[in-house]
Write a protein that holds these residues in place. Sequence first.
Motif, PDB file in Angstrom:
ATOM      1  N   ALA A   1       5.457  28.111  81.716  1.00  0.00           N
ATOM      2  CA  ALA A   1       5.646  28.045  80.289  1.00  0.00           C
ATOM      3  C   ALA A   1       4.412  28.170  79.485  1.00  0.00           C
ATOM      4  N   ALA A   2       3.070  27.717  80.008  1.00  0.00           N
ATOM      5  CA  ALA A   2       1.936  27.855  79.541  1.00  0.00           C
ATOM      6  C   ALA A   2       1.481  29.378  79.742  1.00  0.00           C
TER       7      ALA A   2
ATOM      8  N   ALA B   1       8.576  20.679  88.468  1.00  0.00           N
ATOM      9  CA  ALA B   1       8.051  20.403  87.156  1.00  0.00           C
ATOM     10  C   ALA B   1       6.480  21.093  86.952  1.00  0.00           C
ATOM     11  N   LEU B   2       5.667  20.918  87.673  1.00  0.00           N
ATOM     12  CA  LEU B   2       4.233  21.660  87.787  1.00  0.00           C
ATOM     13  C   LEU B   2       4.744  23.120  87.635  1.00  0.00           C
TER      14      LEU B   2
ATOM     15  N   GLU C   1      10.738  16.778  83.548  1.00  0.00           N
ATOM     16  CA  GLU C   1      10.874  15.473  84.381  1.00  0.00           C
ATOM     17  C   GLU C   1      11.707  14.747  83.608  1.00  0.00           C
ATOM     18  N   ALA C   2      11.738  14.895  82.281  1.00  0.00           N
ATOM     19  CA  ALA C   2      13.121  14.204  81.661  1.00  0.00           C
ATOM     20  C   ALA C   2      14.474  14.807  81.945  1.00  0.00           C
ATOM     21  N   HIS C   3      14.426  15.997  82.576  1.00  0.00           N
ATOM     22  CA  HIS C   3      15.738  16.829  82.734  1.00  0.00           C
ATOM     23  C   HIS C   3      15.991  16.483  84.389  1.00  0.00           C
TER      24      HIS C   3
ATOM     25  N   GLU D   1      -1.497  17.965  90.424  1.00  0.00           N
ATOM     26  CA  GLU D   1      -1.068  16.981  89.939  1.00  0.00           C
ATOM     27  C   GLU D   1      -0.631  15.838  90.906  1.00  0.00           C
ATOM     28  N   GLY D   2      -0.963  14.632  90.641  1.00  0.00           N
ATOM     29  CA  GLY D   2      -0.921  13.652  91.758  1.00  0.00           C
ATOM     30  C   GLY D   2      -1.287  12.453  91.206  1.00  0.00           C
TER      31      GLY D   2
END
Length: 297
Positions: A286-287, A279-280, A270-272, A236-237
Motif C-alpha cells: 500500500a505504501a 499484514a506487513l 489486522e482488523a480484517h 515487525e515484531g
Amino acid sequence: MTTTPDILCIGSVLWDVIGRAASHMRVGSDVPGRITRLPGGVAMNIAMTLRRFGMTPALLTAIGRDAEGDDLMAEAARMGMVCDHIYRSDDLPTDVYMAIEGANGLIAAIADAHSLEAAGQKILTPLADGKLGSDAAPFHGPVALDGNLTEELLQDIAKSPLFARADLRVAPASPGKAERLLALLGHPSATFYVNLEEAGLLCQTRFDDSAVAAAALIARGAHRVLVTDGGNSASEGTAGDIITQTPPAVMVTRVTGAGDTFMAAHIASEAHGVDRAAALTRALNAAATYVSGETPL
C-alpha cells in the motif's frame, strides 16, 4: 444518529499545502511546479487510508471555527469519517502543514499544529463523558495516536484508565517529534510505527537496518514495533520474534503521507484477520503504491 466507529484516530487533522516539482531541488531552488491544498495531518492521513480499506474511523482532534475549519469538517464528513466528537475551538485557528517536494524527495516541511497542542485534554473529552467511553467503561478497540500531541498529553494517555482496554497504535508525526513517544514505550498494548531515523532518536543512536532497530526498541521497553526504511527492508515484531520483508521497488513521485498509509494499511489488515506476515506485506504494498502516485489522495 451517530455512527459507531471501528477505530479512533487521535491527533492532527489539518490542511496540507504541498508544493511539488518534477525537478531535483536544493536549498534556494526556485522552480515551476504544482501547489495543492488537501486534507492532511497524521490522524487524517491514517483515517483516509482506513476508509479505503473499508473501516469507519472517528476523529478526535481540534479544528477551528473558521472557514478553513468548516471546509475541513465538510471534507472529512464527505469521506465517511465520524466527526461528531471533534473539538471545535472558537479562538484557535485550523492547523496547517506546508511542504516542498522535488524529484529527490522531501525538501522541507513545517507543521503548524499549535491549535491541537493548545486544545490538549479537550480533544479526549468524548472518551470520558460516556460518548465513546468512561473511566468505568473505557473504549475497547484500536486507537491510532500521533506524535503531534504534546508530550504532557501523551504521558497522561500512557497512564490513563480511559485507554486501559485500547489497542494503541502509535506513530511520530515527524523525526522532530519522535522523542515525545518515549512516555508510551512501556505501555503493554502499544504498537509503534516508526522509520529508521525515528527509531534511532528513540534509542539515542543510529541504525543501519530495520531488524536491528526493532530489536533495540523492544529492548528499551516497546511491546511491539514496526520499523520502515524507505525502499529498504521493514521489520515487525515483539520480543524474540521479528520478521523482515522488502517492499516492492517503485518510482517515487510523492512522500508526504507514505508512513501514515503504511500504518493504516497494516491496522486495517489486522482488523480484517490477516496474519502478521501478510499484514506487513499488504502495508508495504500500500505504501509503495501510494508513493508511486497510483493511489488517489
